[in-house]
Design a protein around this motif. Structure first.
Motif, PDB file in Angstrom:
ATOM      1  N   ARG A 256     -72.625 -50.576  11.827  1.00  0.00           N
ATOM      2  CA  ARG A 256     -72.779 -49.400  10.970  1.00  0.00           C
ATOM      3  C   ARG A 256     -71.448 -48.774  10.585  1.00  0.00           C
ATOM      4  O   ARG A 256     -71.407 -47.854   9.773  1.00  0.00           O
ATOM      5  CB  ARG A 256     -73.655 -48.362  11.675  1.00  0.00           C
ATOM      6  CG  ARG A 256     -75.079 -48.828  11.906  1.00  0.00           C
ATOM      7  CD  ARG A 256     -75.821 -47.915  12.865  1.00  0.00           C
ATOM      8  NE  ARG A 256     -75.829 -46.538  12.405  1.00  0.00           N
ATOM      9  CZ  ARG A 256     -76.206 -45.508  13.151  1.00  0.00           C
ATOM     10  NH1 ARG A 256     -76.598 -45.715  14.403  1.00  0.00           N
ATOM     11  NH2 ARG A 256     -76.195 -44.286  12.672  1.00  0.00           N
ATOM     12  N   ASN A 606     -85.036 -40.521   5.983  1.00  0.00           N
ATOM     13  CA  ASN A 606     -84.121 -41.313   6.803  1.00  0.00           C
ATOM     14  C   ASN A 606     -84.743 -41.518   8.171  1.00  0.00           C
ATOM     15  O   ASN A 606     -85.314 -40.584   8.748  1.00  0.00           O
ATOM     16  CB  ASN A 606     -82.769 -40.601   6.972  1.00  0.00           C
ATOM     17  CG  ASN A 606     -82.010 -40.479   5.668  1.00  0.00           C
ATOM     18  OD1 ASN A 606     -81.752 -41.465   4.991  1.00  0.00           O
ATOM     19  ND2 ASN A 606     -81.658 -39.252   5.300  1.00  0.00           N
ATOM     20  N   ARG A 610     -81.467 -45.627   8.692  1.00  0.00           N
ATOM     21  CA  ARG A 610     -81.638 -46.231   7.370  1.00  0.00           C
ATOM     22  C   ARG A 610     -82.300 -45.236   6.417  1.00  0.00           C
ATOM     23  O   ARG A 610     -82.955 -44.291   6.842  1.00  0.00           O
ATOM     24  CB  ARG A 610     -82.479 -47.508   7.472  1.00  0.00           C
ATOM     25  CG  ARG A 610     -81.850 -48.597   8.340  1.00  0.00           C
ATOM     26  CD  ARG A 610     -82.794 -49.775   8.536  1.00  0.00           C
ATOM     27  NE  ARG A 610     -83.968 -49.412   9.321  1.00  0.00           N
ATOM     28  CZ  ARG A 610     -84.986 -50.235   9.553  1.00  0.00           C
ATOM     29  NH1 ARG A 610     -84.965 -51.462   9.046  1.00  0.00           N
ATOM     30  NH2 ARG A 610     -86.012 -49.844  10.283  1.00  0.00           N
ATOM     31  N   LYS A 627     -86.572 -49.700   0.530  1.00  0.00           N
ATOM     32  CA  LYS A 627     -85.411 -49.523   1.401  1.00  0.00           C
ATOM     33  C   LYS A 627     -84.159 -49.447   0.542  1.00  0.00           C
ATOM     34  O   LYS A 627     -83.956 -50.274  -0.350  1.00  0.00           O
ATOM     35  CB  LYS A 627     -85.301 -50.681   2.393  1.00  0.00           C
ATOM     36  CG  LYS A 627     -84.140 -50.546   3.373  1.00  0.00           C
ATOM     37  CD  LYS A 627     -84.116 -51.725   4.344  1.00  0.00           C
ATOM     38  CE  LYS A 627     -82.958 -51.619   5.315  1.00  0.00           C
ATOM     39  NZ  LYS A 627     -82.922 -52.789   6.244  1.00  0.00           N
ATOM     40  N   LYS A 629     -80.598 -50.170   0.218  1.00  0.00           N
ATOM     41  CA  LYS A 629     -79.567 -51.013   0.815  1.00  0.00           C
ATOM     42  C   LYS A 629     -78.192 -50.440   0.483  1.00  0.00           C
ATOM     43  O   LYS A 629     -77.896 -50.117  -0.665  1.00  0.00           O
ATOM     44  CB  LYS A 629     -79.674 -52.446   0.296  1.00  0.00           C
ATOM     45  CG  LYS A 629     -80.994 -53.124   0.626  1.00  0.00           C
ATOM     46  CD  LYS A 629     -81.119 -53.387   2.120  1.00  0.00           C
ATOM     47  CE  LYS A 629     -80.218 -54.515   2.556  1.00  0.00           C
ATOM     48  NZ  LYS A 629     -80.427 -54.888   3.980  1.00  0.00           N
TER      49      LYS A 629
END
Length: 631
Positions: A256, A606, A610, A627, A629
């Motif tokens: 991350r 969230n 993500r 989602k 990205k």
């Protein structure tokens, strides 16, 4: 007697030792200072009597690296000034602690050794050595004491003409290589009851030098300027444990690209790479009980993330979904009557959901549900009479909780009152507080700017046309009063947001129904900005939309976005809804198109580190989770 503070150099003398912060506590690194710099005449502490006390405690807090075999390091020593004669000293070796002293009556030196003391490497330890006659007790980190019966400590150990050395024996050999935080001599008393028990025994505190407790770098303050560093260990890989012993340590999440610091309890974000939205991925097909007019995503403490779907059919009603193992799953069905909207809110740590029921049956009732911690389900709490209700908004002003309902019409009359309710903390129920005239009310949005509170209503239809005013209200003198009217065209949604200290309202215009002629669905929706000079919202940007039903504002990293739900262009319900990115002077610029079918609502959320978007369809059972990205 604070031996460590006494030994620190005065302003203008030798350079001070280095301060090092390790595992949340500061200590002095003595290895870089000269041996004579950290010393003082024994007469400074033995002012009235030259004899070392026969009964005493020594308290030392230190942190040591791994000691090599056969290596001895002195925490402190007392030596005669004119010779190398050691009067007494406290010395460390691998897994052992030694207390050395000269015995005048015996004519030689005695050594009191404690074996297998198990001082962990690179951890803070507080050692208490208590000596009373022939008995000596060693306590480490307020643990189980080790007792020794030895030759009685001399009652007349003369310190005249001697000098106390901190961290050495006046030689380079045997110098203390670790960090020293505390060194205290307590005559005539066992210090153990004063320090133990304690929540952090490794750094149990009796007397710590003030320089180790204050802000380390204060150039404007009188006194020596101590060089300072923080000892840091950065861990890579999976999430490591975070407790008191790891306080101040760092963990870098490579995947991350986030740097965390341990505060002694949990990992707190310290630095993170700003994420950027790359593309949108189809993540989950969610088949609801029936067509879905609204979705509400919310969290319940200790339970997790939920989503409420406002479904058309009364049976089995509307579904509550819970996020489990990375996707939404049906959690509870609630009987509703052509539900049009859900709103989650909390009062006094209790969670509520209110549904807007729009089916015209007598009586028309919308329902407030309360989360039952015992049953782990939503249960009916209160019913309120509404009229083709399309939306609820919950808000707080001055610690009072309110609900406002958008009453769309009563029979064929669209010009009716919408109602504001106020929570009564005594009855635990909502009561009518104020009514406001609306025309086909479709949506309410509450927002605050500084000390001012506002409500804006989306008026859709007055019985003849959709080209009517929507209205902003301001809270004054205990009620809402008209602030500004804004022309809208079949308004279905308001979205409030702010960017860099600027305040915006976006309206979703759904269709133009004039007095005469056909309806027009492809029209402009508008973003308004607050002008602080005129104290009104003025037009900022027009965006072409196709029967827009919803705006949703969200952020990804440092970027700001608006997504519009396009539902119909006069021919088809299969349209692209569009994500716009804020680009400053250019305003909102389209960056992504999302194929949707009869789109009715968007929600951003969230979870698990993500970002997602979920949309509902008013013409199909299929809702979708997207989602976002990032890179």
């Amino acid at each position: 007697l604070d031996l460590l503070t006494r030994a620190l150099p005065r302003p203008g003398q030798a350079p001070p030792p280095q301060i090092v912060q390790s595992k949340g506590s500061r200590g002095l690194r003595l290895a870089g200072a000269t041996a004579t710099a950290l010393s003082f005449p024994a007469s400074q502490i033995f002012t009235n009597c030259d004899h070392f006390p026969a009964e005493f405690s020594l308290v030392a807090t230190f942190k040591i690296p791994r000691l090599r075999q056969k290596r001895n390091e002195y925490i402190f020593s007392v030596l005669e000034e004119g010779s190398d004669l050691l009067l007494l000293g406290l010395r460390l070796s691998e897994n052992r602690l030694h207390f050395l002293f000269i015995h005048p009556a015996a004519g030689g030196r005695s050594r009191l050794s404690f074996k297998d003391v198990r001082l962990d490497d690179n951890r803070w330890h507080t050692v208490i050595l208590a000596v009373t006659g022939p008995f000596a007790t060693l306590t480490i980190d307020c643990g189980v004491s080790l007792d020794r019966q030895v030759r009685p400590f001399p009652e007349s150990l003369n310190t005249r003409g001697s000098r106390v050395y901190i961290g050495s024996r006046r030689r380079w050999r045997g110098r203390f290589s670790g960090l020293l935080r505390q060194l205290v001599l307590l005559p005539g008393s066992d210090a153990t009851p004063r320090l133990c028990p304690t929540s952090d025994p490794g750094v149990a505190e009796l007397v710590v030098p003030p320089v180790l407790k204050s802000t380390p770098l204060q150039p404007d303050q009188p006194g020596p300027l101590y060089p300072y560093e923080a000892e840091v260990r950065v861990t890579l890989g999976n999430r490591p444990p975070c407790s008191g012993s790891e306080q101040g340590q760092l963990w870098f999440d490579v995947q991350r690209k986030v740097l965390f610091i341990c505060d002694g309890f949990t990992w707190m974000t310290l630095l993170h790479n700003q994420e950027r939205l790359d593309y949108v991925e189809d993540y989950q097909d969610l088949y609801t009980n029936s067509e879905t007019f609204d979705i509400e995503v919310f969290s319940i403490k200790s339970e997790g993330l939920f989503m409420a779907a406002a479904n058309r059919d009364a049976h089995p009603g509307s579904g509550i979904y819970k996020w489990t193992d990375g996707s939404f799953h049906l959690f509870q069905n609630i009987s509703t009557r052509e539900a049009r909207a859900w709103k989650h809110f909390s009062i006094d740590d209790k969670d509520f959901l209110v549904v807007a029921n729009s089916r015209e049956v007598e009586p028309e009732l919308s329902v407030i549900y309360r989360w039952s911690r015992q049953r782990r389900r939503f249960v009916r709490h209160q019913t309120l009479e509404t009229h083709s209700a399309l939306d609820w908004e919950a808000f707080r002003i001055h610690n009072h909780s309110f609900l406002v309902v958008a009453n769309h019409r009563q029979d064929s009359n669209h010009n009716i009152h919408s109602v504001i309710y106020r929570w009564n903390p005594n009855t635990k129920l909502f009561e009518v507080n104020q009514t406001l005239s609306t025309s086909g009310a479709y949506d309410w949005e509450f927002f605050s700017i500084g000390p001012y509170h506002f409500l804006v209503v989306a008026n859709t239809f007055d019985g003849r046309t959709t080209i009517i005013n929507s209205r902003i209200y301001i809270w004054m003198n205990g009620c809402f009063q008209t602030f500004q009217d804004i022309p809208t065209v079949g308004a279905t949604d308001w979205e409030w947001f702010q960017i860099d200290g600027r305040f915006f309202l976006a309206v979703a215009n759904s269709q133009m129904v004039p007095d005469r002629g056909p309806s027009v669905y492809s029209i402009n929706s508008t973003v308004y900005e607050l002008n602080t000079l005129t104290q009104t919202f003025i037009r900022f940007q027009d965006i072409l939309t196709h029967s827009a039903v919803d705006w949703e504002f969200f952020t990804v990293g440092g970027d700001k976005f608006l997504v519009v739900g396009n539902s119909h262009d006069g021919v088809s319900y299969s349209l692209n809804s569009v994500i716009y990115r804020w680009q400053g002077y250019e305003g909102f610029v389209p960056v992504h198109s999302l194929p949707t079918f009869g789109c009715k609502d968007f929600e951003h959320f969230n979870t698990d580190g993500r970002s997602f978007l979920v949309y509902s369809s008013a013409t199909s059972r299929l809702s979708k989770v997207f989602k976002l990205k990032t890179y």
